[in-house]
Design a protein around this motif. Structure first.
Motif: not given
Length: 288
Positions: A131, A158, A177-179
């Protein structure tokens, strides 16, 4: 009585000028006189440049002659035999020892390359958390978990990193996933959604379990708050429809400005602890 200027014609540019007095029949205006002065200056500078150029050619010629003389002088010096003095041998050297400079290795880093250096784990044991700067300092209490933070990253960044791993045939048991925080600043909601979809679809080819960590509440103006809130609502529905587990961090951080730093965007140490617990709980409880 004050003198009155008269109109006269410049003999050089044939333009009218005002003058109080004219001596003789020939009159040159101030602009033409300046042009003449500058032209003379240019000619003088060109002459000096030409002179310097010729001097440099002479210097190079002299240096070539001296170099040739030195080479012939060194080649004509006979090699002296070592002189034997008892148990010692004296050797005369005609050249200085070459100095060896130690080279210091330069460390080169690329924010889009850390995944390629990540330790290779067995697919059944490893999990990947990737992320933007929001996941910096998170501590995942789950075995064999790789945390990769890409400051300033958006969804395409990413995807680029996951592509590197995909080409290396890397597989993971779970991918988190951190976005999105940096993406909403572009004010292109539909493009952001499409980019996130592409990231998740790529992650699915690398793991059977894909988890999306939703955005945190932001206290940096009404616009970014509204855009992140809208993105969080869309993600919660889209992930459910596409078999992707969703971590609703918004619910945990809503109404808690103390969980964020002074910038109103990144989590404070208490916020990092809470985010780490949310990620750990999801990794440990989601069914593979």
């Amino acid at each position: 009585m004050a003198s009155i200027p008269i109109a006269v014609i410049c003999t050089s540019c044939h333009m009218f000028s005002l003058a109080f007095s004219v001596s003789g029949e020939s009159f040159t205006c101030d602009k033409c006189r300046e042009v003449v002065r500058l032209t003379e200056k240019i000619l003088e500078l060109e002459s000096r440049i030409q002179s310097l150029f010729e001097d440099s050619k002479s210097v190079r010629t002299i240096e070539n002659i001296l170099d040739a003389s030195n080479v012939s002088a060194h080649s004509s010096v006979p090699v002296e035999n070592p002189m034997q003095l008892g148990n010692f041998v004296t050797v005369r050297r005609h050249s200085r020892r070459t100095k060896h400079h130690s080279t210091v290795p330069i460390k080169v880093s690329n924010r889009f390359a850390p995944l390629s250096d990540a330790p290779t784990e067995q697919p059944a044991e490893s999990a990947l958390v990737i992320g933007d700067s929001i996941v910096r300092n998170v501590n995942i209490e789950a075995p064999a978990t790789i945390v990769t933070c890409l400051p300033g990253a958006r969804a395409p960044d990413i995807k680029s990193n996951l592509n590197v791993l995909a080409k290396a045939n890397r597989k993971f048991s779970k991918i988190v996933i951190h976005v999105g925080t940096n993406d909403v600043r572009l004010r292109q909601s539909e493009i952001t959604k499409d980019n996130i979809k592409e990231v998740c679809e790529l992650a699915k080819t690398m793991s059977d379990t894909v988890i999306f960590s939703g955005p945190l509440t932001a206290y940096r103006g009404d616009e970014i708050y509204s855009r992140l809130s809208s993105l969080n609502g869309w993600l919660s529905e889209w992930c459910l429809q596409n078999n992707i587990d969703f971590i609703n961090n918004w619910k945990s951080f809503e109404g808690r400005p103390d969980l964020l730093k002074r910038d109103g965007l990144h989590p404070s140490w208490d916020g990092v602890s809470l985010l780490s617990r949310n990620l750990t709980h999801s990794l440990n409880n989601v069914k593979v």
